[in-house]
Design a protein around this motif. Structure first.
Motif: not given
Length: 283
Positions: A159-163, A190-200
């Motif tokens: 669901x995170x990828x649902x704009x 923590x690496x996962x947080x870095x990636x997900x936090x860039x989602x618009x």
């Protein structure tokens, strides 16, 4: 049979009667509610305790009279407030609880979550989630459904990828350090947080140790749209719909947000924690 189980059976029978009166099959009702079909069966057959939220959306889907809805809600609240309610909920299975969350999230456009000591489930890696569920299983003597629970939690994250949806997450820096899993798993998390936090459509904020807090972070909470707040305690999940409660937690969230670091500043804190961990780890 305990009085608790009998009350759960009675509620399940009433839910089934409402569905049948609306001329809906279990599959049709599940599709209308965007649930897994198995959940309808579990609730009707008293293998899972219906929450207040379950009863509300069920009643709406079958156009139940207001007085009937109010009575069913009262029964659901009474069940969940029973001393053994939290035990019964976990006995339904770790995976079933994750499916409940997915059902609620499917109806939500704006998510706001504050967590002082754990990383939000929607952001967890499979390995981190596995260690969290292992601890839950031990604490609550829940059925051994860890693999299934991890699988559903990972499915929830789609669901995170649902704009069309907006996510706002805030954690204390302490949550980045809290060792709920081995070192290598924490690094991956923590690496996962870095990636997900860039989602618009995702805002991820960290309140650093050096920042004065606006209030005592007694517990975490989630706000779904403008209609529902969930508060998790060790023995119960509180579901708050009163407008005053929702407004209170919305203000609390906004206050914590003002103290948090977002975007690159927030990611800098995560990177700092990763660097400290690597320096402190034996070579």
């Amino acid at each position: 049979m305990s009085s608790f189980q009998q009350a759960r059976i009675d509620l399940g029978i009433q839910l089934r009667q409402l569905r049948e009166s609306a001329h809906l099959s279990g599959k049709e009702l599940a599709e209308r509610l965007r649930w897994q079909p198995s959940k309808v069966s579990r609730l009707e057959n008293a293998r899972q305790t219906a929450t207040e939220d379950d009863v509300v959306v069920w009643a709406q889907a079958v156009a139940a009279p207001p007085e009937t809805t109010d009575e069913l809600i009262a029964q659901a609240i009474a069940l969940l407030e029973r001393h053994d309610g939290w035990k019964q909920r976990h006995r339904s299975g770790l995976a079933a609880i994750q499916e409940d969350m997915r059902d609620l999230e499917a109806r939500t456009k704006l998510f706001r979550a504050f967590e002082p000591g754990i990383l939000v489930g929607l952001l967890q890696t499979a390995e981190y989630a596995r260690h969290v569920f292992s601890k839950v299983k031990r604490l609550y003597s829940a059925p051994d459904q860890i693999d299934a629970a991890v699988r559903v939690r990972m499915q929830r994250q789609e669901i995170l990828y649902d704009r069309s949806r907006t996510f706002r997450f805030i954690v204390l820096e302490a949550a980045l350090h809290t060792r709920l899993a081995p070192v290598d798993v924490m690094r991956g998390q923590l690496d996962r947080l870095l990636a997900v936090s860039t989602l618009p459509n995702v805002e991820f904020g960290v309140i650093p140790f050096t920042q004065e807090l606006p209030a005592n972070p007694v517990h975490g909470f989630w706000i779904f749209n403008e209609a529902l707040v969930t508060v998790g305690t060790l023995t119960k999940d509180l579901l708050l719909r009163d407008p005053d409660d929702v407004a209170f937690y919305t203000k609390a969230f906004d206050d914590f947000a003002k103290a948090a670091q977002f975007d690159e500043s927030g990611r800098d804190i995560i990177i700092k924690v990763l660097d400290q961990d690597r320096k402190n780890s034996p070579h």
